[in-house]
Scaffold this motif. Structure first.
Motif, mmCIF file in Angstrom:
data_model
loop_
_atom_site.group_PDB
_atom_site.id
_atom_site.type_symbol
_atom_site.label_atom_id
_atom_site.label_comp_id
_atom_site.label_asym_id
_atom_site.label_seq_id
_atom_site.Cartn_x
_atom_site.Cartn_y
_atom_site.Cartn_z
ATOM 1 N N CYS A 72 117.142 64.097 48.281
ATOM 2 C CA CYS A 72 117.860 63.514 47.147
ATOM 3 C C CYS A 72 119.221 62.988 47.613
ATOM 4 C CB CYS A 72 118.032 64.564 46.052
ATOM 5 S SG CYS A 72 118.918 63.958 44.616
ATOM 6 N N GLU A 73 119.898 63.779 48.433
ATOM 7 C CA GLU A 73 121.215 63.377 48.938
ATOM 8 C C GLU A 73 121.112 62.140 49.830
ATOM 9 O OE1 GLU A 73 119.974 66.509 49.106
ATOM 10 O OE2 GLU A 73 121.218 67.430 47.545
ATOM 11 N N GLU A 74 120.085 62.090 50.684
ATOM 12 C CA GLU A 74 119.897 60.930 51.550
ATOM 13 C C GLU A 74 119.560 59.684 50.740
ATOM 14 O OE1 GLU A 74 118.300 62.903 55.719
ATOM 15 O OE2 GLU A 74 116.887 62.630 54.059
ATOM 16 N N THR A 75 118.766 59.848 49.688
ATOM 17 C CA THR A 75 118.438 58.713 48.819
ATOM 18 C C THR A 75 119.696 58.161 48.173
ATOM 19 O OG1 THR A 75 116.211 59.512 48.390
ATOM 20 C CG2 THR A 75 117.138 57.992 46.773
ATOM 21 N N PHE A 76 120.552 59.048 47.675
ATOM 22 C CA PHE A 76 121.815 58.632 47.067
ATOM 23 C C PHE A 76 122.669 57.885 48.096
ATOM 24 C CE2 PHE A 76 126.304 59.362 46.142
ATOM 25 C CZ PHE A 76 126.391 58.820 44.874
ATOM 26 N N GLU A 77 122.762 58.443 49.312
ATOM 27 C CA GLU A 77 123.547 57.812 50.370
ATOM 28 C C GLU A 77 122.970 56.448 50.738
ATOM 29 O OE1 GLU A 77 125.081 58.735 54.931
ATOM 30 O OE2 GLU A 77 123.567 60.025 54.028
ATOM 31 N N PHE A 78 121.648 56.372 50.879
ATOM 32 C CA PHE A 78 120.986 55.115 51.214
ATOM 33 C C PHE A 78 121.274 54.055 50.152
ATOM 34 C CE2 PHE A 78 117.436 52.190 50.778
ATOM 35 C CZ PHE A 78 117.365 51.660 52.057
ATOM 36 N N GLU A 79 121.114 54.414 48.892
ATOM 37 C CA GLU A 79 121.331 53.448 47.816
ATOM 38 C C GLU A 79 122.795 53.032 47.734
ATOM 39 O OE1 GLU A 79 119.451 55.410 44.491
ATOM 40 O OE2 GLU A 79 117.516 54.504 44.993
ATOM 41 N N ARG A 80 123.721 53.966 47.996
ATOM 42 C CA ARG A 80 125.145 53.626 48.003
ATOM 43 C C ARG A 80 125.435 52.641 49.129
ATOM 44 N NH1 ARG A 80 129.080 55.168 51.069
ATOM 45 N NH2 ARG A 80 127.957 56.943 51.914
ATOM 46 N N ALA B 248 112.068 67.526 40.523
ATOM 47 C CA ALA B 248 112.050 68.434 39.370
ATOM 48 C C ALA B 248 113.222 68.201 38.422
ATOM 49 C CB ALA B 248 112.052 69.884 39.860
ATOM 50 N N ALA B 249 114.329 67.667 38.936
ATOM 51 C CA ALA B 249 115.502 67.391 38.101
ATOM 52 C C ALA B 249 115.443 65.997 37.480
ATOM 53 C CB ALA B 249 116.775 67.543 38.929
ATOM 54 N N GLY B 250 114.342 65.265 37.733
ATOM 55 C CA GLY B 250 114.186 63.935 37.160
ATOM 56 C C GLY B 250 114.842 62.825 37.955
ATOM 57 N N ARG B 251 115.270 63.129 39.193
ATOM 58 C CA ARG B 251 115.908 62.121 40.030
ATOM 59 C C ARG B 251 114.862 61.391 40.864
ATOM 60 N NH1 ARG B 251 119.944 66.652 42.082
ATOM 61 N NH2 ARG B 251 117.873 67.373 42.646
ATOM 62 N N ARG B 252 115.061 60.103 41.044
ATOM 63 C CA ARG B 252 114.191 59.297 41.890
ATOM 64 C C ARG B 252 114.590 59.522 43.344
ATOM 65 N NH1 ARG B 252 114.647 52.970 41.762
ATOM 66 N NH2 ARG B 252 116.301 53.605 43.132
ATOM 67 N N VAL B 253 113.621 59.910 44.178
ATOM 68 C CA VAL B 253 113.885 60.219 45.585
ATOM 69 C C VAL B 253 112.931 59.401 46.447
ATOM 70 C CG1 VAL B 253 113.972 62.059 47.306
ATOM 71 C CG2 VAL B 253 114.578 62.567 44.926
ATOM 72 N N LEU B 254 113.466 58.668 47.406
ATOM 73 C CA LEU B 254 112.637 57.876 48.303
ATOM 74 C C LEU B 254 111.778 58.786 49.173
ATOM 75 C CD1 LEU B 254 115.256 55.208 49.381
ATOM 76 C CD2 LEU B 254 113.178 54.783 48.068
ATOM 77 N N LYS C 280 113.805 56.337 58.697
ATOM 78 C CA LYS C 280 113.220 57.626 58.296
ATOM 79 C C LYS C 280 112.299 57.431 57.094
ATOM 80 C CE LYS C 280 114.515 62.319 56.980
ATOM 81 N NZ LYS C 280 115.629 63.229 56.667
ATOM 82 N N HIS C 281 112.770 56.692 56.101
ATOM 83 C CA HIS C 281 111.966 56.422 54.907
ATOM 84 C C HIS C 281 110.732 55.596 55.262
ATOM 85 C CE1 HIS C 281 110.601 54.919 51.077
ATOM 86 N NE2 HIS C 281 110.959 53.694 51.392
ATOM 87 N N GLU C 282 110.906 54.545 56.054
ATOM 88 C CA GLU C 282 109.793 53.655 56.392
ATOM 89 C C GLU C 282 108.695 54.407 57.144
ATOM 90 O OE1 GLU C 282 107.811 49.907 56.441
ATOM 91 O OE2 GLU C 282 109.432 50.710 55.226
ATOM 92 N N GLY C 283 109.090 55.285 58.082
ATOM 93 C CA GLY C 283 108.104 56.082 58.817
ATOM 94 C C GLY C 283 107.327 57.005 57.897
ATOM 95 N N ALA C 284 108.036 57.665 56.990
ATOM 96 C CA ALA C 284 107.380 58.570 56.034
ATOM 97 C C ALA C 284 106.500 57.781 55.075
ATOM 98 C CB ALA C 284 108.430 59.368 55.264
ATOM 99 N N TRP C 285 106.951 56.591 54.675
ATOM 100 C CA TRP C 285 106.179 55.739 53.764
ATOM 101 C C TRP C 285 104.865 55.314 54.411
ATOM 102 C CZ3 TRP C 285 104.880 54.309 49.233
ATOM 103 C CH2 TRP C 285 104.308 53.080 48.978
#
Length: 87
Positions: free
Chosen positions: A27-35, A16-22, A71-76
């Motif tokens: 959102c926080e985990e996506t930021f951490e993953f990308e970092r 809803a805030a326009g952030r890309r989330v895996l 976690k992302h791969e399983g959800a994907w």
């Protein structure tokens, strides 16, 4: 020949805030993953050995990256199965 059209599913959604989330991550985990992804130079996988015979164990950052990736791969994969009839 592969078609030039882009029919691949995206592995993220826009919140809803326009952030890309895996998919499967917050959102926080996506930021951490990308970092972590941008910082890590991944070496041999766990369980492999160096040429001198030493076991290779991932660093803490790599372990966290692997946790988030799994976690992302399983959800994907679950998302693909759930949405198979849509594509």
């Amino acid at each position: 020949m592969i078609s030039p059209t882009n029919n691949a599913h995206r592995r993220y959604f826009v919140d809803a805030a326009g952030r890309r989330v895996l998919i499967g991550l917050t959102c926080e985990e996506t930021f951490e993953f990308e970092r972590l992804d941008s910082e890590l130079v991944l070496g041999p996988a766990r369980g492999q050995t160096e040429p001198d015979g030493r076991d290779v164990w991932p660093a803490a950052g790599e372990q966290r990256w692997l946790q988030l990736y799994e976690k992302h791969e399983g959800a994907w994969k679950a998302w693909l199965v759930q949405n198979r009839s849509i594509s």
